[in-house]
Scaffold this active site. Structure first.
Site, PDB file in Angstrom:
ATOM      1  N   THR A 153       0.796  -1.151   0.115  1.00  0.00           N
ATOM      2  CA  THR A 153      -0.106   0.078  -0.030  1.00  0.00           C
ATOM      3  C   THR A 153       1.037   1.255   0.027  1.00  0.00           C
ATOM      4  O   THR A 153       0.483   2.435  -0.578  1.00  0.00           O
ATOM      5  CB  THR A 153      -0.743   0.112   1.325  1.00  0.00           C
ATOM      6  OG1 THR A 153      -0.082  -0.201   2.315  1.00  0.00           O
ATOM      7  CG2 THR A 153      -2.042  -0.897   1.154  1.00  0.00           C
ATOM      8  N   GLY A 180      12.979 -10.683   3.838  1.00  0.00           N
ATOM      9  CA  GLY A 180      11.498  -9.646   4.077  1.00  0.00           C
ATOM     10  C   GLY A 180      11.600  -8.805   5.293  1.00  0.00           C
ATOM     11  O   GLY A 180      10.445  -8.332   5.504  1.00  0.00           O
ATOM     12  N   LEU A 181      12.739  -8.890   5.869  1.00  0.00           N
ATOM     13  CA  LEU A 181      12.704  -8.182   7.200  1.00  0.00           C
ATOM     14  C   LEU A 181      13.429  -6.846   7.096  1.00  0.00           C
ATOM     15  O   LEU A 181      13.970  -6.188   8.046  1.00  0.00           O
ATOM     16  CB  LEU A 181      13.035  -9.044   8.322  1.00  0.00           C
ATOM     17  CG  LEU A 181      12.427 -10.194   8.514  1.00  0.00           C
ATOM     18  CD1 LEU A 181      13.051 -11.255   9.780  1.00  0.00           C
ATOM     19  CD2 LEU A 181      11.035  -9.897   9.103  1.00  0.00           C
ATOM     20  N   SER A 182      13.700  -6.716   5.886  1.00  0.00           N
ATOM     21  CA  SER A 182      14.481  -5.122   5.659  1.00  0.00           C
ATOM     22  C   SER A 182      15.762  -4.902   5.896  1.00  0.00           C
ATOM     23  O   SER A 182      16.068  -4.001   6.619  1.00  0.00           O
ATOM     24  CB  SER A 182      13.525  -3.857   6.201  1.00  0.00           C
ATOM     25  OG  SER A 182      12.293  -3.903   5.423  1.00  0.00           O
ATOM     26  N   SER A 183      16.796  -6.166   5.734  1.00  0.00           N
ATOM     27  CA  SER A 183      17.859  -5.871   6.147  1.00  0.00           C
ATOM     28  C   SER A 183      18.920  -4.712   5.303  1.00  0.00           C
ATOM     29  O   SER A 183      19.608  -4.069   5.568  1.00  0.00           O
ATOM     30  CB  SER A 183      18.787  -7.287   5.974  1.00  0.00           C
ATOM     31  OG  SER A 183      18.473  -7.641   4.525  1.00  0.00           O
ATOM     32  N   ASP A 202       9.708   0.795   4.771  1.00  0.00           N
ATOM     33  CA  ASP A 202      10.959   0.075   5.434  1.00  0.00           C
ATOM     34  C   ASP A 202      11.687   1.085   6.171  1.00  0.00           C
ATOM     35  O   ASP A 202      12.086   0.969   7.238  1.00  0.00           O
ATOM     36  CB  ASP A 202      11.578  -0.735   4.682  1.00  0.00           C
ATOM     37  CG  ASP A 202      10.993  -1.932   3.884  1.00  0.00           C
ATOM     38  OD1 ASP A 202       9.768  -1.962   4.326  1.00  0.00           O
ATOM     39  OD2 ASP A 202      11.397  -2.374   2.899  1.00  0.00           O
ATOM     40  N   TYR A 211       8.552  -7.565  -7.910  1.00  0.00           N
ATOM     41  CA  TYR A 211       8.008  -6.159  -7.304  1.00  0.00           C
ATOM     42  C   TYR A 211       7.945  -4.979  -7.995  1.00  0.00           C
ATOM     43  O   TYR A 211       6.664  -4.288  -8.113  1.00  0.00           O
ATOM     44  CB  TYR A 211       9.045  -5.830  -6.093  1.00  0.00           C
ATOM     45  CG  TYR A 211       8.597  -4.842  -5.322  1.00  0.00           C
ATOM     46  CD1 TYR A 211       8.110  -4.980  -4.028  1.00  0.00           C
ATOM     47  CD2 TYR A 211       8.997  -3.505  -5.618  1.00  0.00           C
ATOM     48  CE1 TYR A 211       7.760  -4.036  -3.230  1.00  0.00           C
ATOM     49  CE2 TYR A 211       8.560  -2.264  -4.436  1.00  0.00           C
ATOM     50  CZ  TYR A 211       8.009  -2.662  -3.627  1.00  0.00           C
ATOM     51  OH  TYR A 211       7.715  -1.730  -2.688  1.00  0.00           O
TER      52      TYR A 211
HETATM   53  C1  GLA Z   1       9.121  -3.983   0.410  1.00  0.00           C
HETATM   54  C2  GLA Z   1       9.215  -2.515   0.157  1.00  0.00           C
HETATM   55  C3  GLA Z   1       8.123  -1.561   0.946  1.00  0.00           C
HETATM   56  C4  GLA Z   1       6.851  -2.261   0.687  1.00  0.00           C
HETATM   57  C5  GLA Z   1       6.859  -3.720   0.999  1.00  0.00           C
HETATM   58  C6  GLA Z   1       5.382  -4.070   0.584  1.00  0.00           C
HETATM   59  O1  GLA Z   1       9.398  -4.120   1.938  1.00  0.00           O
HETATM   60  O2  GLA Z   1      10.606  -2.174   0.341  1.00  0.00           O
HETATM   61  O3  GLA Z   1       8.633  -0.381   0.291  1.00  0.00           O
HETATM   62  O4  GLA Z   1       6.272  -1.825  -0.684  1.00  0.00           O
HETATM   63  O5  GLA Z   1       7.698  -4.471   0.388  1.00  0.00           O
HETATM   64  O6  GLA Z   1       4.406  -3.592   1.474  1.00  0.00           O
END
Ligand code: GLA
Length: 393
Positions: free
Chosen positions: A36, A127-130, A175, A225
């Protein structure tokens, strides 16, 4: 994993006796509000206790030296302040290089080099934003070493620009925002269009948030993505032929249902439906959490996963297996994928007393179907990026 003594490794690696400063930036989970952010909607993430540590000292010359204990095979990566351009050979070090370039580009004075050692305990590609974590830890270390005055939201936006323009992943703001602005025991409700935000206490009574890693690795650059983002942009352009809106986040569910025929193609309609319904679910989820209605909160999490599975189509067999197994367990209030999808992690809210059974059962079901193991962590919601003395020294 127990944390190593980073100062010792720093001194050995860079052959120095100087005592470095220590910084930390967390990773993040997203409770709800997926895909979103780049659609002008709301997200509801929280920073976690896993993250990236950086130890650093300023140098007197113009050299930058980077070392990551997670990629020790790459050795020390060196470059000069005058040459911060993206360079494939610099691998992971492009993240801190990008941050240095963008912070300088924003007018902040970085006039000397630095030695920086990184150590992260976020599983990579989970998917935890490393990647946002390494960007933000670099931001706070530069702020501190060079005595800069960087507004935190500006730093968050610079992190996103590094990701978009320097690394080449067209990600949203979630993130870096979650990691830059995180607060212990709170999630952040963020309006990604206006950047208005507020903190909501995460009170789960006798429940915990489990993070479950599919161990299916992916990189966003190699995933769909960017394609999803384009599909949403196309859907928005179709809607704009008749409606005066700036983003999908401007539409209510009812308005979408009324006007969806404007969107060409069934799959783009489904993508837009997810973005708009998920935005509504996110706002509702905040209300339910504030009312202490965990059951309703969990149901919204479940609906979010179903929408990501069927309408946005970013889950995949591994995440679906994990989440379906979680739904079937006693004491589970809700479960969904978190982050971009295509692999990575799911989260589940589980009654504390039933966590051990939950792990055993989900582990068994997942391994039987997928052929390899899932990994379980308990999520602790911690603070955002900062200088620290805790943890590893
Ligand atoms: C990744 C992207 C975020 C977001 C999510 C999905 O983590 O870096 O900006 O779009 O996917 O919600």
């Amino acid at each position: 994993m127990t944390n190593p003594n980073l100062t010792t490794v720093f001194k050995e690696t860079f052959d120095t006796t100087e005592t470095p400063h220590l910084f930390f930036a967390p990773g993040r989970i997203n409770l709800i509000g997926e895909h979103t952010d780049y659609n002008g909607g709301h997200v509801f993430p929280a920073s976690i206790s896993f993250g990236t540590y950086a130890v650093a000292t300023k140098r007197t010359d113009q050299k930058l030296r980077f070392y990551s204990m997670n990629f020790s095979e790459s050795g020390v990566i060196t470059c000069d302040l005058a040459d911060l351009a993206y360079n494939e050979a610099d691998k992971w070090a492009n993240y801190p290089k990008g941050m240095i370039q963008y912070i300088r580009g924003a007018g902040h004075k970085i006039d000397a080099g630095a030695d920086i050692l990184f150590y992260g305990d976020i599983p990579n590609g989970a998917g935890l934003s490393s990647s946002a974590s390494i960007e933000m830890v670099t931001g706070v270390l530069l702020e501190n070493l060079f005595d800069l005055d960087i507004n935190r939201i500006d730093m968050v936006q610079l992190g996103q620009q590094v990701e978009n323009k320097y690394i080449g992943v067209n990600s949203g703001i979630m993130d870096q925002f979650a990691i830059g602005m995180g607060k212990q025991d709170h999630a952040i409700l963020l309006n990604c269009q206006t950047l208005d935000y507020h903190y909501a206490p995460v009170k789960l009574d006798n429940h915990v948030i489990m993070i479950i890693n599919t161990n299916k690795q992916r990189t966003l650059a190699g995933s769909k993505y960017n394609e999803r983002r384009q599909q949403c942009e196309q859907a928005l352009a179709d809607l704009q032929t008749a409606l005066s809106i700036q983003s999908l986040g401007d539409l209510s569910k009812e308005q979408f249902d009324q006007h969806k025929q404007l969107i060409k193609g069934v799959s783009n309609q489904k993508r837009a439906k997810h973005a708009i319904y998920e935005n509504a679910r996110t706002l509702e989820a905040l209300e339910k959490l504030q009312q202490g209605d965990l059951k309703a909160f969990g149901n919204l999490m479940n609906e979010s996963h179903q929408s990501l599975q069927h309408d946005y189509e970013v889950t995949g067999m591994e995440l679906d297996t994990l989440v379906a197994a979680a739904w079937d367990q006693p004491g589970v209030i809700g479960a969904r994928m978190t982050g971009a999808g295509f692999g990575g992690c799911a989260i589940a809210i589980v009654e504390k007393e039933l966590v051990e059974d939950f792990k055993q059962n989900v582990y068994r079901i997942y391994t039987e179907k997928v052929g390899y193991e899932a990994t379980f962590y308990t999520a602790m919601i911690g603070d955002g990026a900062k200088e620290t003395t805790e943890g590893v020294l």
